[in-house]
Structure formats: C-alpha cells, structure tokens
Scaffold this motif. Structure first.
Motif, PDB file in Angstrom:
ATOM      1  N   TYR A  89       0.838  -1.196   0.000  1.00  0.00           N
ATOM      2  CA  TYR A  89       0.000   0.000   0.000  1.00  0.00           C
ATOM      3  C   TYR A  89       0.876   1.251   0.000  1.00  0.00           C
ATOM      4  CZ  TYR A  89      -4.110  -2.830   0.874  1.00  0.00           C
ATOM      5  OH  TYR A  89      -5.129  -3.737   0.754  1.00  0.00           O
ATOM      6  N   TYR A  90       0.457   2.221  -0.803  1.00  0.00           N
ATOM      7  CA  TYR A  90       1.197   3.472  -0.950  1.00  0.00           C
ATOM      8  C   TYR A  90       0.293   4.661  -0.669  1.00  0.00           C
ATOM      9  CZ  TYR A  90       4.350   0.555  -3.767  1.00  0.00           C
ATOM     10  OH  TYR A  90       5.192  -0.429  -4.209  1.00  0.00           O
ATOM     11  N   CYS A  91       0.832   5.678  -0.056  1.00  0.00           N
ATOM     12  CA  CYS A  91       0.120   6.947  -0.011  1.00  0.00           C
ATOM     13  C   CYS A  91       0.746   7.877  -1.046  1.00  0.00           C
ATOM     14  CB  CYS A  91       0.136   7.574   1.373  1.00  0.00           C
ATOM     15  SG  CYS A  91       1.724   8.194   1.924  1.00  0.00           S
ATOM     16  N   ALA A  92      -0.050   8.853  -1.482  1.00  0.00           N
ATOM     17  CA  ALA A  92       0.398   9.778  -2.502  1.00  0.00           C
ATOM     18  C   ALA A  92      -0.287  11.120  -2.302  1.00  0.00           C
ATOM     19  CB  ALA A  92       0.104   9.229  -3.895  1.00  0.00           C
ATOM     20  N   ALA A  93       0.313  12.155  -2.847  1.00  0.00           N
ATOM     21  CA  ALA A  93      -0.204  13.510  -2.692  1.00  0.00           C
ATOM     22  C   ALA A  93      -0.327  14.188  -4.046  1.00  0.00           C
ATOM     23  CB  ALA A  93       0.736  14.320  -1.793  1.00  0.00           C
ATOM     24  N   LYS A  94      -1.367  15.026  -4.153  1.00  0.00           N
ATOM     25  CA  LYS A  94      -1.522  15.825  -5.352  1.00  0.00           C
ATOM     26  C   LYS A  94      -1.952  17.227  -4.962  1.00  0.00           C
ATOM     27  CE  LYS A  94      -4.759  14.887  -8.270  1.00  0.00           C
ATOM     28  NZ  LYS A  94      -5.635  14.138  -9.207  1.00  0.00           N
ATOM     29  N   SER A  95      -1.522  18.189  -5.738  1.00  0.00           N
ATOM     30  CA  SER A  95      -1.780  19.585  -5.405  1.00  0.00           C
ATOM     31  C   SER A  95      -2.949  20.183  -6.175  1.00  0.00           C
ATOM     32  CB  SER A  95      -0.524  20.428  -5.651  1.00  0.00           C
ATOM     33  OG  SER A  95      -0.124  20.333  -7.004  1.00  0.00           O
ATOM     34  N   ARG A  96      -3.449  19.461  -7.176  1.00  0.00           N
ATOM     35  CA  ARG A  96      -4.556  20.010  -7.972  1.00  0.00           C
ATOM     36  C   ARG A  96      -5.302  18.881  -8.643  1.00  0.00           C
ATOM     37  NH1 ARG A  96       0.125  21.223 -10.463  1.00  0.00           N
ATOM     38  NH2 ARG A  96       0.147  23.303  -9.550  1.00  0.00           N
ATOM     39  N   GLY A  97      -6.514  19.178  -9.063  1.00  0.00           N
ATOM     40  CA  GLY A  97      -7.298  18.201  -9.818  1.00  0.00           C
ATOM     41  C   GLY A  97      -8.172  17.323  -8.940  1.00  0.00           C
ATOM     42  N   ARG A  98      -8.994  16.555  -9.587  1.00  0.00           N
ATOM     43  CA  ARG A  98      -9.907  15.655  -8.885  1.00  0.00           C
ATOM     44  C   ARG A  98      -9.154  14.592  -8.121  1.00  0.00           C
ATOM     45  NH1 ARG A  98     -13.785  13.728 -13.547  1.00  0.00           N
ATOM     46  NH2 ARG A  98     -14.285  12.187 -11.939  1.00  0.00           N
ATOM     47  N   ILE A  99      -9.679  14.259  -6.955  1.00  0.00           N
ATOM     48  CA  ILE A  99      -8.937  13.337  -6.082  1.00  0.00           C
ATOM     49  C   ILE A  99      -9.037  11.893  -6.548  1.00  0.00           C
ATOM     50  CG2 ILE A  99      -9.227  14.867  -4.109  1.00  0.00           C
ATOM     51  CD1 ILE A  99     -11.355  12.924  -3.028  1.00  0.00           C
TER      52      ILE A  99
END
Length: 122
Positions: free
Chosen positions: A94-104
């Motif tokens: 399992y991985y976590c990830a991050a995004k700064s924009r856009g649909r989740i």
C-alpha cells in the motif's frame, strides 16, 4: 517537494484490522489531496481511497467501501487509512500519494511514499 512516509502495515488474520499512517515531511501538507493506492505483483497500481485537502471530500473504490476509512489530521501532517474486515485478497503493498490540484479520484498524483506491506492470512 513533500516527502511521505507510510507505516502501520503488517500481518493480520482475515477479518482483522490494520491502521495505515502516512506522514508528510513539512507543513505544506494541507495543500495536498491525499490518496491511498495498492499494487499487487504484476498488476497496475490502483487508487483505493482518497481525501480532499480539507478532508471534506472522500473517494472509495467499491471493493473497499464499508470496510476502509480514510481520514486526515492536517495539524499532524498525517493521513490515515483504517482497514477493517480485511480479506486475503487485500494482501499487497500500500502506498500513499499527494496531489496539489485536480480531482482526487484520478491520476496523476505527484508525490509518493515508499509503500508498506499488508498481508492478510486466511
């Protein structure tokens, strides 16, 4: 660039629970939507749950709905994946990830943790 570190994986019997944590390296954490992915050997990495910047919006794949819960604590720079009623088929990394924009609920995600192994025995 935010760095993400997962913890909480391990071995559990079917029907049991695990709590995965993902902690970000700096206080920009609240600027990122967060996702939890998993990847089985030979398969593509798949998004299973996500949470918006403020925590007001969440997303789940159908096969984890009712079993997994994603939450976040921006004061602690942490996102949690509470996994209940685990099944052997949940076994993978399992991985976590991050995004700064856009649909989740869609790619891309910009930053990734190193992954944590979850093994569910039957």
């Amino acid at each position: 660039q935010v760095q993400l570190v997962e913890s909480g994986g391990g071995l559990v019997q079917a029907g049991g629970s695990l709590r995965l944590s993902c902690t970000a390296s700096d206080d920009t954490f609240s600027r990122y939507a967060m996702g939890w992915f998993r990847q089985a050997p030979g398969k593509e990495r798949e998004l299973i749950a996500a949470i918006s910047w403020t925590g007001g919006g969440t997303y789940y794949r159908d096969f984890v709905k009712g079993r997994f819960t994603v939450s976040r604590d921006n004061a602690k720079n942490t996102v949690i994946l509470q996994m209940n009623s685990l099944k052997p088929e949940d076994t993978t990394v399992y991985y976590c990830a991050a995004k700064s924009r856009g649909r989740i609920n869609i790619l891309p995600y910009e930053y990734w943790g190193q992954g944590t192994q979850v093994t569910v025995s039957s």
